[in-house]
Write an enzyme that holds these catalytic residues in place. Sequence first.
Site, PDB file in Angstrom:
ATOM      1  N   CYS A  70       0.838  -1.200   0.000  1.00  0.00           N
ATOM      2  CA  CYS A  70       0.000   0.000   0.000  1.00  0.00           C
ATOM      3  C   CYS A  70       0.873   1.250   0.000  1.00  0.00           C
ATOM      4  O   CYS A  70       1.438   1.624   1.037  1.00  0.00           O
ATOM      5  CB  CYS A  70      -0.934  -0.006   1.208  1.00  0.00           C
ATOM      6  SG  CYS A  70      -1.998   1.456   1.314  1.00  0.00           S
ATOM      7  N   CYS A 113      -0.394   4.102   2.207  1.00  0.00           N
ATOM      8  CA  CYS A 113      -0.198   3.835   3.637  1.00  0.00           C
ATOM      9  C   CYS A 113       1.243   4.087   4.062  1.00  0.00           C
ATOM     10  O   CYS A 113       1.499   4.636   5.135  1.00  0.00           O
ATOM     11  CB  CYS A 113      -0.567   2.392   3.975  1.00  0.00           C
ATOM     12  SG  CYS A 113      -2.206   1.865   3.454  1.00  0.00           S
ATOM     13  N   ASP A 114       2.198   3.666   3.237  1.00  0.00           N
ATOM     14  CA  ASP A 114       3.595   3.602   3.676  1.00  0.00           C
ATOM     15  C   ASP A 114       4.552   4.484   2.887  1.00  0.00           C
ATOM     16  O   ASP A 114       5.737   4.546   3.217  1.00  0.00           O
ATOM     17  CB  ASP A 114       4.087   2.147   3.593  1.00  0.00           C
ATOM     18  CG  ASP A 114       3.261   1.217   4.460  1.00  0.00           C
ATOM     19  OD1 ASP A 114       2.795   1.673   5.523  1.00  0.00           O
ATOM     20  OD2 ASP A 114       3.076   0.043   4.079  1.00  0.00           O
TER      21      ASP A 114
END
Length: 316
Positions: A133, A136-137
């Site tokens: 993701c 997300c990261d």
Amino acid sequence: MHKSIIVGTGPAGLTAAIYQARANLNPLVIEGPQPGGQLTITTEVENFPGFIDGIMGPELMEKMRKQAERFGARFLRGWVTEIELSKRPFVLKVDGMEDMKAKSIILSTGASANLLGGIPGEKEYIGRGVSTCATCDGFFFRNKKVLVVGGGDSAMEEANFLSRFASKVTIVHRRNELRASKIMQNRVRQNNKISWALNKEPTEIMADGRGVTGLRVRNLESGEEETIVTDGIFIATGHTPNTVFLNGQIETDEKGYIKVMPGTTQTTIPGVFACGDVQDSHYRQAITAAGSGCMAALDCERFLESPPASYPRIRE
């Protein structure tokens, strides 16, 4: 007889459990083999509102679980193998247990990221340099070199997004041709921070015990192997919604995601609701999953208060 059974946890299922428990519906939450969903294999979560300094994924899930338990939600570790949706009450078959009956069901079984096929280091370094993701990261890889593995639209989107943070993004794909749409390919090719490593098949993720250091690949034309040095590897080969156990009883889209009525979480079967990544192929974020879990709980509560006239009366 249960008023409501929630299948799956994660931010969606746990939020639904909190709302239902506070409404005195006494929900039963059936946890799968990975309670808490994908956040339990995520390290630091910095984009969930309310946590100024961020919070570890497993800790966030544990806090949400305890909050649901505080209001009376009950949890059962088990694997739902089948749900009979053709009759009321619904019947859930849980591996190794007696069948369970419910007036309503909330499905929050999520979607599993498609990995590369078990190459060495892949699972071991999820959350420590390997991610599925970018939104997300990506922030954690500011001014670092990263790889994106995949050749579809999602891979192109991930690469473009990561170029905001990383110093260099390299797309690794096992073919010379990409599956991505032409418009997405053109956007990537116009980005001077993105380079290509085509016709190369990943064979091993290299690491030093603390994190990822490189990706071992094999050239499918020459057979030669090399290691591409990198700080992070983003696997962008798509997701598969966890809906096999439904045996086609609920309408899904072409990718297998559960269809819901626009603006609601109601599926094509009255009394069955879906929330989180199992019905969301677009956002796939913890906060959007939690929001849809709230919606599912409220939709379910209203359904139980005044079911459709066609819905048969069920004795307690």
